[in-house]
Motif scaffolding. Sequence first.
Motif, PDB file in Angstrom:
ATOM      1  N   GLY A 199     -11.896   1.838  -9.833  1.00 21.23           N
ATOM      2  CA  GLY A 199     -10.739   1.313  -9.590  1.00 21.23           C
ATOM      3  C   GLY A 199     -10.408  -0.445  -9.154  1.00 21.23           C
ATOM      4  O   GLY A 199      -9.418  -0.579 -10.294  1.00 21.23           O
ATOM      5  N   THR A 200     -11.222  -0.880  -7.953  1.00 23.68           N
ATOM      6  CA  THR A 200     -10.459  -1.983  -8.192  1.00 23.68           C
ATOM      7  C   THR A 200     -11.499  -2.745  -8.565  1.00 23.68           C
ATOM      8  O   THR A 200     -12.966  -2.820  -7.838  1.00 23.68           O
ATOM      9  CB  THR A 200     -10.597  -1.923  -6.640  1.00 23.68           C
ATOM     10  N   PHE A 201     -10.902  -3.958  -9.661  1.00 24.29           N
ATOM     11  CA  PHE A 201     -11.954  -4.733  -9.429  1.00 24.29           C
ATOM     12  C   PHE A 201     -11.532  -6.052  -9.246  1.00 24.29           C
ATOM     13  O   PHE A 201     -10.160  -6.575  -8.309  1.00 24.29           O
ATOM     14  CB  PHE A 201     -11.256  -5.106 -10.731  1.00 24.29           C
ATOM     15  N   ASP A 202     -12.371  -7.074  -8.745  1.00 22.22           N
ATOM     16  CA  ASP A 202     -12.148  -8.327  -8.072  1.00 22.22           C
ATOM     17  C   ASP A 202     -10.829  -8.903  -8.512  1.00 22.22           C
ATOM     18  O   ASP A 202     -10.488  -9.992  -8.254  1.00 22.22           O
ATOM     19  CB  ASP A 202     -13.508  -9.173  -7.879  1.00 22.22           C
ATOM     20  N   VAL A 203     -10.792  -9.063  -9.734  1.00 19.57           N
ATOM     21  CA  VAL A 203      -9.314  -9.601  -9.858  1.00 19.57           C
ATOM     22  C   VAL A 203      -8.329  -9.015  -9.247  1.00 19.57           C
ATOM     23  O   VAL A 203      -7.371  -9.868  -9.656  1.00 19.57           O
ATOM     24  CB  VAL A 203      -8.857  -9.365 -12.263  1.00 19.57           C
ATOM     25  N   HIS A 204      -8.193  -7.754  -9.415  1.00 18.54           N
ATOM     26  CA  HIS A 204      -7.062  -7.948  -8.549  1.00 18.54           C
ATOM     27  C   HIS A 204      -7.001  -7.630  -7.427  1.00 18.54           C
ATOM     28  O   HIS A 204      -5.964  -8.128  -6.594  1.00 18.54           O
ATOM     29  CB  HIS A 204      -7.546  -5.334  -8.420  1.00 18.54           C
ATOM     30  N   LEU A 205      -8.399  -8.510  -6.752  1.00 22.84           N
ATOM     31  CA  LEU A 205      -7.984  -8.677  -4.821  1.00 22.84           C
ATOM     32  C   LEU A 205      -7.289 -10.301  -5.421  1.00 22.84           C
ATOM     33  O   LEU A 205      -6.544 -10.243  -4.819  1.00 22.84           O
ATOM     34  CB  LEU A 205      -9.594  -8.570  -4.387  1.00 22.84           C
ATOM     35  N   GLU A 206      -7.852 -10.900  -6.455  1.00 23.94           N
ATOM     36  CA  GLU A 206      -7.609 -12.223  -6.414  1.00 23.94           C
ATOM     37  C   GLU A 206      -6.321 -12.059  -6.850  1.00 23.94           C
ATOM     38  O   GLU A 206      -5.391 -13.295  -6.102  1.00 23.94           O
ATOM     39  CB  GLU A 206      -8.080 -13.229  -7.477  1.00 23.94           C
ATOM     40  N   LEU A 207      -5.505 -11.734  -7.648  1.00 28.38           N
ATOM     41  CA  LEU A 207      -4.608 -11.748  -8.514  1.00 28.38           C
ATOM     42  C   LEU A 207      -3.149 -11.058  -7.081  1.00 28.38           C
ATOM     43  O   LEU A 207      -2.489 -11.565  -6.291  1.00 28.38           O
ATOM     44  CB  LEU A 207      -4.141 -10.513  -8.831  1.00 28.38           C
ATOM     45  N   GLU A 208      -3.874 -10.187  -6.131  1.00 30.44           N
ATOM     46  CA  GLU A 208      -2.770 -10.142  -4.913  1.00 30.44           C
ATOM     47  C   GLU A 208      -2.925 -11.289  -3.982  1.00 30.44           C
ATOM     48  O   GLU A 208      -1.663 -11.653  -3.344  1.00 30.44           O
ATOM     49  CB  GLU A 208      -3.243  -8.806  -3.678  1.00 30.44           C
ATOM     50  N   ASP A 209      -4.194 -11.812  -3.937  1.00 27.97           N
ATOM     51  CA  ASP A 209      -4.395 -13.008  -2.839  1.00 27.97           C
ATOM     52  C   ASP A 209      -3.304 -14.142  -3.350  1.00 27.97           C
ATOM     53  O   ASP A 209      -2.684 -14.383  -2.435  1.00 27.97           O
ATOM     54  CB  ASP A 209      -5.580 -13.082  -3.095  1.00 27.97           C
ATOM     55  N   ARG A 210      -3.881 -14.037  -4.540  1.00 33.57           N
ATOM     56  CA  ARG A 210      -2.852 -15.551  -5.754  1.00 33.57           C
ATOM     57  C   ARG A 210      -0.918 -15.074  -5.306  1.00 33.57           C
ATOM     58  O   ARG A 210      -0.120 -16.209  -5.029  1.00 33.57           O
ATOM     59  CB  ARG A 210      -3.276 -15.586  -7.397  1.00 33.57           C
TER      60      ARG A 210
END
Lengths: 560, 472
Positions: B139-150
């Motif tokens: 359920g981890t999408f690359d968008v989630h990682l990007e959002l967390e990073d941002r």
Amino acid sequence: MSASSAAKWANGEAHHCAPNCAKPEKNAFWKNNRDCCFLDEQVHHGACNGGLYRRPFKESFEETPMLVAVFTYLGYGILTIFGYLRDFLREWKIEKCHIAREREEQKDFVPLYQDFENFYTRNLYMRIRDSWNRPICSVPGAKVDIVERVSHNYNWTFDYSGKVVKEVINMGSYNYLGFAENTGPCAEAAAEAAAKYGVGVSSTRQEMGNLSRHEELEKLVAKFLGVESAMTFGMGFATNSMNIPALAGKGCLILSDELNHASLVLGARLSGSTIRVFKHNNMQSLEKLLREAIVHGQPRTRRPWRKILILVEGIYSMEGSIVRLPEVIALKKKYKAYLYLDEAHSIGALGPWGRGVVDYFGLNPSDVDVMMGTFTKSFGAAGGYIGGKKVLIDYLRTHSHSAVYATSMSPPVVEQIITSMKCIMGEDGTTVGRERVQQLAANTSYFRRHLQDMGFIIYGNHDSPVVPLMLYMPAKIGAFGREMLQRNIAVVVVGFPATPIIESRARFCVSAAHTRAMLDMALSTISEVGDLLQLKYSRCRTVPSLDRPFDETTYEETEE
Amino acid sequence: MASGQQWVLVEMVQAFYEAPAYHLILEGILILWIIRLLFSKTYKLQERSDLTEKEKEELIEEWQPEPLVPPVSKDHPSLNYDVVTGPPSHKIIVNGKECINFASFNFLGLLDNERVKKQALSSLKKYGVGTCGPRGFYGTFDVHLELEDRLAKFMRTEEAIIYSYGFATIASAVPAYSKRGDIVFVDEAACFSIQKGLQASRSFIKYFKHNDMEDLERLLKEQEVEDQKNPRKARVTRRFIVVEGLYINTGDVCPLPELVKLKYKYKVRIFLEESMSFGVLGDHGRGVTEHFGVNIDDIDLISANMENALASIGGFCCGRSFVIDHQRLSGQGYCFSASLPPMLAAAAIEGLNIMEEDPDIFTVLREKCNRVHRALQGIPGLKVIGEPLTPALHLQLETSTGSRDADTKTLRAVVEYCMDRGVALTQARYLDKEEKFLPPPTIRVVVTVEQSREEIDTAASLIREAALEILK
């Protein structure tokens, strides 16, 4: 094929089976449901539950072989010893330590974590951490693209290589009916809603966040479930944890299955009621607790309980078992308790009409007091619902924590649910939904049957699309996850604390979107890895059962 | 729970060393006795009752439970919701009437921003709607990682973690750290999700008067005295202060610099809930830390939802990795819930882009807040609750009739008067019986950057008119 006709049909079924099962003696027959062999079990259930169940209720939990158990404990023992050793080395700075540290200014504060609290994470979980949280970059459909990760320091940190592992067969997502799609009517409807409404709501249901689409969704959910009224919430977890406190309080008793999901446990705890736990799916245990509770009343004060609420799930997500709903309903009626049924995994995924576990057993939805479920799984969306009598829903509308304090559901998500639900109901004018429900049932029995024949220990009900395959040993958790991914199959592996310490397992979720070719591919790979890792533990190889005509025809018998 | 256990263990071992010999012998005998009891006949408390089966059956027959829920009267003030048809944006159609929206927390007007919508749509085309799993299980999408990073970069912290539901964010974060036996100092005006988080944590909860630092210090001193009595226990008792940046219930800002001073003086960690202040306060919208110029590393955990200023869904926590990473295995709402639909994460990322590109938006918002605050002063019968910089004000009756129901009805009349004439307002809703310190009934007035001066003036004069008409 409307909801009312389904309900009527369910009604008829319920009437002649409910009175039969009120006898407590009946429960004694199936007490050993952790029996070893399938063949044995079939006889059991076929014989004694005929009056209760329309179709044989076949559920198996083959006992852990003694030798395997010993080696599993031994594995944990070795891991623990090495954990202590390495903690010692880290303490003396012989081994490089990657753990984030408290900042200097706060070193003299009370430590935020106890040292041993993270022992398991640090020394066991960290070794096989790469089997979880794998990022994906596509629709979580039947095939999925996985972002490649590499770790240069034994899983303490991950780097993204920039490569993508394409077209991995996805046996991990809860995409039971295959509605996780980026094309097709659902995605189109969602896109339209996003363009019109935006994605947020920025207010609660009770204030300014009650969109007409929310109300329409609720009407549809009520119709789908065959109940008077329904209410929807933005998060499945919160549906449980924020509504149970509205239903029970001090002086109430909650009887909860021991394997209930964390959200139910949290909700029960937040309600302030007394909580008692019965053995998993064990009706004797439940009945005993019910009797004792009513006879003895509340502890110390001896006042009678205000009310008793039974919490069960439709399909248990880690065991793959299906609740013995007909018996639970009989008990609930006999002892005047209320029933809260969490259909997070079963809604859409069970029953000839995809209406969940009530449909599966052919019961009357009005016998379940609180019908709860989520939209995350079968509907490929997000959020949860509660359905029931109008008086219940009216009460929730005024007293649910979620309705008062939490932002309401995102409009495109609402649209996805409406479209997918209408599809399952056949209201879109096609038979796509019904075909998917049938496809899922067929896929499930195909997949389960073949795994059993291969000699794996498979837990759970024969009709449950959640298929746990037992791995037992901690080292095999990581090995199985990695070997499968190398062979382009994404699987979920789980260990302690999500399961009992020795019962680590892999879990497959069968989907209607899986084609036979994909399942065959997955099966042969599982068999290959199973041989490699010696996972074929089962000591009771069954001959492929002949009494169970498979697949497409399975549900034909239900149409009269 | 774990901390308590360890403390008990330490104490046991110590007591063992200190105990005299006869004591140990006695205890040895007691242990043997216990073992004997365990292995002799098992008896159960319940079975001692001398009820016959028949009596039991009668008891079961007689027992009548309360209904599952009490009936709700048809005219319950919150049974019939206002219905919004069409998008809940600046112009909103409530109960069939077009109004200017003074009720949704869409502070920056990102809800119907074309750029945000476009990103959400392109994300939808790529990922579909749902995630079909929790973060751990595909359920981890690359968008989630990007959002967390941002988010981490935006807030200038080491790490951020996202939740799929705003309410669940702080409600999961608090119990991830604070366990049974720990002590939490919390402001009386804390919002409901904080209260639920505290309840789930099963810690000792000490309420201090709203924004009253003296009262907080008094409690901290009391605790210090308590700690001196039992230093061994004090060494494992974690302490936290939980406050909101901008209180949703009172519309005022917490005195963060004083709180940080107290933090170091008494060695207490600070958890800050910024749902109202994130994307509102500070020159770059980083919230109350930026507003006061407090070093964000001095705050142990910041939590906020993405449902107000960012106009998406979900919430996030940010802070040092040492703190935040723990939630990835212990935050219940993170581990056990399906992850945020990727399109909502994509919308939040685009929202952050807009906030970063154009920090003037926060100045504009502040001006509008000031203007609304000024415009609402001096309305006969209604007083404004909240500071001039808050985008979510409350209007409270100057003199209560003494009955909450009557007050609620009066305020509802004011709201309806305004709604009939094109200004959408709402009452602040609470669960009367569940709130620890129930705020008085109020009308919520929400300021957004989309409201023009004329609209603000119209709304203010309309409320004045309504007050004159109804409150007489």
